[in-house]
Enzyme design. Structure first.
Site, PDB file in Angstrom:
ATOM      1  N   TYR A 235     -28.870 -63.763  46.399  1.00 32.70           N
ATOM      2  CA  TYR A 235     -29.735 -64.488  45.461  1.00 32.70           C
ATOM      3  C   TYR A 235     -31.010 -64.910  46.191  1.00 32.70           C
ATOM      4  O   TYR A 235     -30.958 -65.388  47.325  1.00 32.70           O
ATOM      5  CB  TYR A 235     -29.002 -65.733  44.945  1.00 32.70           C
ATOM      6  CG  TYR A 235     -29.815 -66.596  44.015  1.00 32.70           C
ATOM      7  CD1 TYR A 235     -29.730 -66.431  42.640  1.00 32.70           C
ATOM      8  CD2 TYR A 235     -30.681 -67.571  44.516  1.00 32.70           C
ATOM      9  CE1 TYR A 235     -30.485 -67.211  41.772  1.00 32.70           C
ATOM     10  CE2 TYR A 235     -31.441 -68.354  43.656  1.00 32.70           C
ATOM     11  CZ  TYR A 235     -31.337 -68.174  42.288  1.00 32.70           C
ATOM     12  OH  TYR A 235     -32.095 -68.947  41.440  1.00 32.70           O
TER      13      TYR A 235
ATOM     14  N   GLU B  74     -37.052 -65.277  40.107  1.00 31.43           N
ATOM     15  CA  GLU B  74     -35.645 -65.266  40.499  1.00 31.43           C
ATOM     16  C   GLU B  74     -35.162 -63.818  40.596  1.00 31.43           C
ATOM     17  O   GLU B  74     -35.262 -63.063  39.627  1.00 31.43           O
ATOM     18  CB  GLU B  74     -34.820 -66.017  39.452  1.00 31.43           C
ATOM     19  CG  GLU B  74     -33.392 -66.268  39.866  1.00 31.43           C
ATOM     20  CD  GLU B  74     -32.618 -67.000  38.770  1.00 31.43           C
ATOM     21  OE1 GLU B  74     -32.584 -66.525  37.622  1.00 31.43           O
ATOM     22  OE2 GLU B  74     -32.056 -68.066  39.078  1.00 31.43           O
TER      23      GLU B  74
END
Ligand code: GDP
Ligand code: MN
Length: 385
Positions: free
Chosen positions: A108, A196
């Site tokens: 991530y 993101e």
């Protein structure tokens, strides 16, 4: 403002960040044709302004035309829900066809503004592909979150730290550096509010690739970026948010049951805090601004009333340029459309013509409780529901 994954990936490419080969399609024929270009395997991904598509069946590896055909029938022109869309569902107009990646690991990586540090922060986790909120609550030690120095940008030292945290090989250093610096440049140049990448993957050739991408932009800076404004997909946005934006009312849809009508962003935030600490949840953020007239106030009230989740409407006004009697007349205009189905109201009015405003509302048959301050609002809220 949010954009689609395929648009985010086009931006990433412009900033030198590796993404899988892909083709975006708008109907079944072009989807089938695009699939052929990838040979016998591809990943199909519905394009909506929400994550969590994988878990809802919106991301699928397909290996023949029949699967592609079925996917098209199932999703094109249909409404789609994920954990992130909440009660709303969103229309699918586009499906992305992408080359299949062979994943060794999923990580991530995100950039966002941290108000308390007055900085852009980088957030990374080796636990990619899953919900980051879940990682944050169950394994907070698996998240690294640090501010980027505004003058220096992301330093080699920080990138080395990220490399270690993600247990990546030192050979990947320059690839990771290229990605992080590219993202930081994109963030600044396009006035993003969030980037993101979930997941960022290591594939079987040991390349680092952005497999999914979500980018949001600072609304107040959009006037500088016509190229970004062109990416807007109004179909994906909340209808009430669109209507109120046209009137110059700041409205943000939330998921609670207490509708809020407030003037001034600070007072609006404080009002939402009171709702939260009373054990309830706000249905929206709404700032009608300073010089609202009867019409605009009526539209603001209508917007809140049109949200089916609203059980209570909380009005917290400070009359300055805005006159409370004008506000009351505006409220009644909207409430009269709902008559007996209008929800309970809690009203606090202070400042210009507040007594007159209250008298106007008192003369109606609506279920209204008046409060003088935030404490009283809280007490009334805790008695309700
Ligand atoms: P999201 O569910 O909306 O966040 O959509 P993603 O694009 O992140 O896809 C969800 C998951 O599908 C990823 O975390 C991967 O595990 C998987 N996935 C997506 N594309 C591929 C691919 O090309 N190969 C493999 N093996 N898995 C993929
Ligand atoms: Mn994802």
């Amino acid at each position: 403002m949010k954009i689609h994954e395929y648009q985010s990936k086009e931006l990433l490419k412009l900033f030198g960040i590796p993404t899988p080969e892909s083709i975006v399609t708008e109907n079944k024929i072009s989807l089938l044709n695009a699939f052929k270009e990838f040979g016998s395997r591809a990943v199909l991904k519905v394009q909506v302004h929400a994550g969590g598509r994988g878990k809802s069946g919106g991301v699928k590896l397909v290996e023949n035309s029949k699967d592609v055909n079925d996917f098209a029938d199932k999703f094109f022109g249909k409404y789609f829900k994920t954990i992130q869309t909440g009660n709303d569902s969103v229309l699918i107009n586009k499906i992305l066809v992408e080359e299949v990646s062979n994943i060794l690991s999923e990580m991530y990586l995100a950039l966002l503004v941290d108000g308390s540090h007055q900085s852009i922060n980088i957030i990374v986790s080796p636990e990619g592909g899953t919900d980051i909120e879940e990682v944050a609550s169950k394994n907070p030690e698996k998240i690294l979150n640090f501010p980027v120095n505004t003058i220096l940008g992301p330093t080699d030292f920080q990138i080395r730290e990220i490399l270690d945290f993600l247990s990546l090989d030192i050979k990947s250093f320059s690839k990771l550096k290229n990605i992080i610096q590219g993202l930081y440049k994109l963030y600044l140049e396009k006035d993003c509010s969030l980037i993101e990448i979930n997941p960022l993957i290591v594939d079987n050739r040991h390349e680092l690739i952005a497999l999914d991408a979500k980018i949001s932009f600072d609304e107040d800076a959009l006037y500088k970026h016509e190229d970004i404004l062109d990416l807007r997909d109004i179909n994906q946005e909340n209808e009430i948010e669109i209507q109120t934006a046209e009137l110059g009312i700041k409205y943000v849809q939330l998921k609670g049951s207490v509708g809020c009508i407030v003037n001034g962003a600070g007072l609006a935030m404080a009002t939402m805090d009171v709702i939260q600490s009373s054990g309830l949840k706000p249905a929206n953020f709404l700032d009608i601004g300073g010089g609202a007239d009867e019409e605009k106030i009526s539209k603001a009230m209508s917007a809140v009333l049109s949200d089916v989740n609203v059980k209570i409407v909380l009005v917290n006004l400070f009359g300055g340029i805005l006159r409370c009697d004008v506000a009351s007349r505006g409220f009644i205009m909207a409430l009269d459309k709902y008559q007996s189905s209008a929800p309970k109201l809690i009203i606090r009015m202070q400042g210009t013509n507040s007594e007159e405003g209250k008298d106007i509302l008192n003369a109606t048959n609506y279920n209204i409780s008046f409060a003088e301050n935030l404490d009283q609002i809280s007490k009334i809220l805790m008695d309700k529901e």
